[in-house]
Design a protein around this motif. Structure first.
Motif, PDB file in Angstrom:
ATOM      1  N   LEU A  28      46.661  32.048  30.271  1.00 48.76           N
ATOM      2  CA  LEU A  28      46.230  33.261  30.955  1.00 48.76           C
ATOM      3  C   LEU A  28      45.589  32.894  32.289  1.00 48.76           C
ATOM      4  O   LEU A  28      45.917  33.465  33.332  1.00 48.76           O
ATOM      5  CB  LEU A  28      45.241  34.050  30.097  1.00 48.76           C
ATOM      6  N   ALA A  29      44.678  31.930  32.260  1.00 51.33           N
ATOM      7  CA  ALA A  29      43.981  31.528  33.478  1.00 51.33           C
ATOM      8  C   ALA A  29      44.951  31.009  34.534  1.00 51.33           C
ATOM      9  O   ALA A  29      44.832  31.348  35.716  1.00 51.33           O
ATOM     10  CB  ALA A  29      42.922  30.474  33.151  1.00 51.33           C
ATOM     11  N   GLU A  30      45.914  30.219  34.120  1.00 55.72           N
ATOM     12  CA  GLU A  30      46.873  29.671  35.088  1.00 55.72           C
ATOM     13  C   GLU A  30      47.780  30.760  35.646  1.00 55.72           C
ATOM     14  O   GLU A  30      48.107  30.760  36.837  1.00 55.72           O
ATOM     15  CB  GLU A  30      47.698  28.555  34.457  1.00 55.72           C
ATOM     16  N   ALA A  31      48.187  31.700  34.813  1.00 55.70           N
ATOM     17  CA  ALA A  31      49.005  32.812  35.308  1.00 55.70           C
ATOM     18  C   ALA A  31      48.226  33.621  36.347  1.00 55.70           C
ATOM     19  O   ALA A  31      48.767  33.981  37.404  1.00 55.70           O
ATOM     20  CB  ALA A  31      49.448  33.698  34.146  1.00 55.70           C
ATOM     21  N   LEU A  32      46.958  33.879  36.072  1.00 57.21           N
ATOM     22  CA  LEU A  32      46.126  34.605  37.026  1.00 57.21           C
ATOM     23  C   LEU A  32      45.930  33.801  38.311  1.00 57.21           C
ATOM     24  O   LEU A  32      45.982  34.342  39.410  1.00 57.21           O
ATOM     25  CB  LEU A  32      44.774  34.951  36.404  1.00 57.21           C
ATOM     26  N   ARG A  33      45.722  32.479  38.172  1.00 54.62           N
ATOM     27  CA  ARG A  33      45.559  31.620  39.351  1.00 54.62           C
ATOM     28  C   ARG A  33      46.812  31.669  40.214  1.00 54.62           C
ATOM     29  O   ARG A  33      46.735  31.808  41.434  1.00 54.62           O
ATOM     30  CB  ARG A  33      45.242  30.181  38.940  1.00 54.62           C
ATOM     31  N   GLN A  34      47.978  31.609  39.590  1.00 53.50           N
ATOM     32  CA  GLN A  34      49.227  31.672  40.340  1.00 53.50           C
ATOM     33  C   GLN A  34      49.410  33.035  41.006  1.00 53.50           C
ATOM     34  O   GLN A  34      50.106  33.137  42.021  1.00 53.50           O
ATOM     35  CB  GLN A  34      50.420  31.350  39.439  1.00 53.50           C
ATOM     36  N   ALA A  35      48.769  34.058  40.469  1.00 50.65           N
ATOM     37  CA  ALA A  35      48.830  35.402  41.069  1.00 50.65           C
ATOM     38  C   ALA A  35      47.817  35.552  42.197  1.00 50.65           C
ATOM     39  O   ALA A  35      47.708  36.633  42.780  1.00 50.65           O
ATOM     40  CB  ALA A  35      48.603  36.463  39.994  1.00 50.65           C
ATOM     41  N   GLY A  36      47.067  34.484  42.499  1.00 52.55           N
ATOM     42  CA  GLY A  36      46.123  34.508  43.605  1.00 52.55           C
ATOM     43  C   GLY A  36      44.670  34.694  43.227  1.00 52.55           C
ATOM     44  O   GLY A  36      43.799  34.734  44.099  1.00 52.55           O
ATOM     45  N   VAL A  37      44.377  34.806  41.923  1.00 51.85           N
ATOM     46  CA  VAL A  37      42.990  34.981  41.494  1.00 51.85           C
ATOM     47  C   VAL A  37      42.254  33.650  41.637  1.00 51.85           C
ATOM     48  O   VAL A  37      42.733  32.613  41.187  1.00 51.85           O
ATOM     49  CB  VAL A  37      42.900  35.496  40.046  1.00 51.85           C
ATOM     50  N   ILE A  38      41.097  33.702  42.266  1.00 56.36           N
ATOM     51  CA  ILE A  38      40.261  32.519  42.449  1.00 56.36           C
ATOM     52  C   ILE A  38      39.241  32.431  41.318  1.00 56.36           C
ATOM     53  O   ILE A  38      38.978  31.374  40.774  1.00 56.36           O
ATOM     54  CB  ILE A  38      39.545  32.579  43.815  1.00 56.36           C
ATOM     55  N   ARG A  39      38.669  33.588  40.984  1.00 49.50           N
ATOM     56  CA  ARG A  39      37.688  33.668  39.904  1.00 49.50           C
ATOM     57  C   ARG A  39      37.636  35.108  39.417  1.00 49.50           C
ATOM     58  O   ARG A  39      38.122  36.015  40.081  1.00 49.50           O
ATOM     59  CB  ARG A  39      36.303  33.202  40.351  1.00 49.50           C
ATOM     60  N   TYR A  40      37.052  35.273  38.238  1.00 50.46           N
ATOM     61  CA  TYR A  40      36.783  36.626  37.769  1.00 50.46           C
ATOM     62  C   TYR A  40      35.507  36.640  36.950  1.00 50.46           C
ATOM     63  O   TYR A  40      35.080  35.615  36.412  1.00 50.46           O
ATOM     64  CB  TYR A  40      37.967  37.233  37.000  1.00 50.46           C
ATOM     65  N   VAL A  41      34.889  37.800  36.902  1.00 48.45           N
ATOM     66  CA  VAL A  41      33.634  37.997  36.176  1.00 48.45           C
ATOM     67  C   VAL A  41      33.847  39.122  35.169  1.00 48.45           C
ATOM     68  O   VAL A  41      34.315  40.200  35.532  1.00 48.45           O
ATOM     69  CB  VAL A  41      32.478  38.356  37.150  1.00 48.45           C
ATOM     70  N   TYR A  42      33.509  38.846  33.919  1.00 50.44           N
ATOM     71  CA  TYR A  42      33.654  39.830  32.845  1.00 50.44           C
ATOM     72  C   TYR A  42      32.270  40.203  32.331  1.00 50.44           C
ATOM     73  O   TYR A  42      31.496  39.346  31.942  1.00 50.44           O
ATOM     74  CB  TYR A  42      34.497  39.264  31.698  1.00 50.44           C
ATOM     75  N   ASN A  43      31.959  41.499  32.325  1.00 50.14           N
ATOM     76  CA  ASN A  43      30.698  42.008  31.823  1.00 50.14           C
ATOM     77  C   ASN A  43      30.949  42.599  30.446  1.00 50.14           C
ATOM     78  O   ASN A  43      31.696  43.575  30.310  1.00 50.14           O
ATOM     79  CB  ASN A  43      30.144  43.064  32.783  1.00 50.14           C
ATOM     80  N   LEU A  44      30.336  42.018  29.414  1.00 52.25           N
ATOM     81  CA  LEU A  44      30.619  42.445  28.052  1.00 52.25           C
ATOM     82  C   LEU A  44      30.168  43.869  27.723  1.00 52.25           C
ATOM     83  O   LEU A  44      30.960  44.634  27.158  1.00 52.25           O
ATOM     84  CB  LEU A  44      30.044  41.456  27.036  1.00 52.25           C
ATOM     85  N   PRO A  45      28.919  44.279  28.033  1.00 51.72           N
ATOM     86  CA  PRO A  45      28.523  45.628  27.618  1.00 51.72           C
ATOM     87  C   PRO A  45      29.393  46.731  28.216  1.00 51.72           C
ATOM     88  O   PRO A  45      29.678  47.720  27.557  1.00 51.72           O
ATOM     89  CB  PRO A  45      27.079  45.755  28.107  1.00 51.72           C
ATOM     90  N   SER A  46      29.829  46.556  29.459  1.00 48.08           N
ATOM     91  CA  SER A  46      30.618  47.612  30.098  1.00 48.08           C
ATOM     92  C   SER A  46      32.117  47.400  29.952  1.00 48.08           C
ATOM     93  O   SER A  46      32.896  48.274  30.318  1.00 48.08           O
ATOM     94  CB  SER A  46      30.275  47.686  31.585  1.00 48.08           C
ATOM     95  N   ASN A  47      32.544  46.246  29.445  1.00 43.73           N
ATOM     96  CA  ASN A  47      33.967  45.902  29.371  1.00 43.73           C
ATOM     97  C   ASN A  47      34.619  46.033  30.742  1.00 43.73           C
ATOM     98  O   ASN A  47      35.701  46.597  30.889  1.00 43.73           O
ATOM     99  CB  ASN A  47      34.707  46.750  28.341  1.00 43.73           C
TER     100      ASN A  47
END
Length: 138
Positions: A28-47
């Protein structure tokens, strides 16, 4: 030309359909990286997840917690158990989020360049996990 949103959606859908059951996150991470994503932040309480990409930032929001709740205390041992269950393919993403929250994780940040995910507790606690390089051909 596709937008950042379209590239991220396509990569996410590809990864969900093609990653292995065991240790699927690096795909998943590599697919996102290849799509141009550098980083992402996930907030659990708010999804809520914010993807930071070379071509623009994208937010993904699903139904989160409602009302007022106490935040569980950070329990690294419990979280590592939750993480290992997920890595073994023995839980769904929803179960991973739920059980991470119970172990005191409030958010996490994935650095797709450094190949790390940092999980945070409410009082500044953190656990940094590395993930392996994998080859993905979308």
């Amino acid at each position: 030309m596709r937008t950042a949103k379209e590239r991220i959606e396509k990569a996410y859908k590809w990864a969900v359909a093609n990653r292995p059951k065991i240790n699927g996150y690096p795909y998943l991470a590599e697919a996102l990286r290849q799509a141009g994503v550098i980083r992402y932040v996930y907030n659990l309480p708010s999804n809520q997840c914010i993807y930071f990409s070379k071509d623009g930032n994208v937010v993904s929001q699903s139904e989160g917690s409602t009302g007022i709740s106490e935040v569980p205390k950070f329990n690294k041992e419990a979280f590592i158990k939750v993480l290992r269950i997920s890595q073994a393919g023995d839980s769904t993403f929803h179960e991973f989020l739920r059980d991470s929250w119970k172990a005191g994780i409030i958010n996490y940040e994935a650095d797709l360049i450094a190949r790390t995910v940092t999980y945070y507790g409410a009082e500044g606690e953190k656990d940094v996990e590395e993930y392996p390089v994998v080859e993905v051909k979308m």
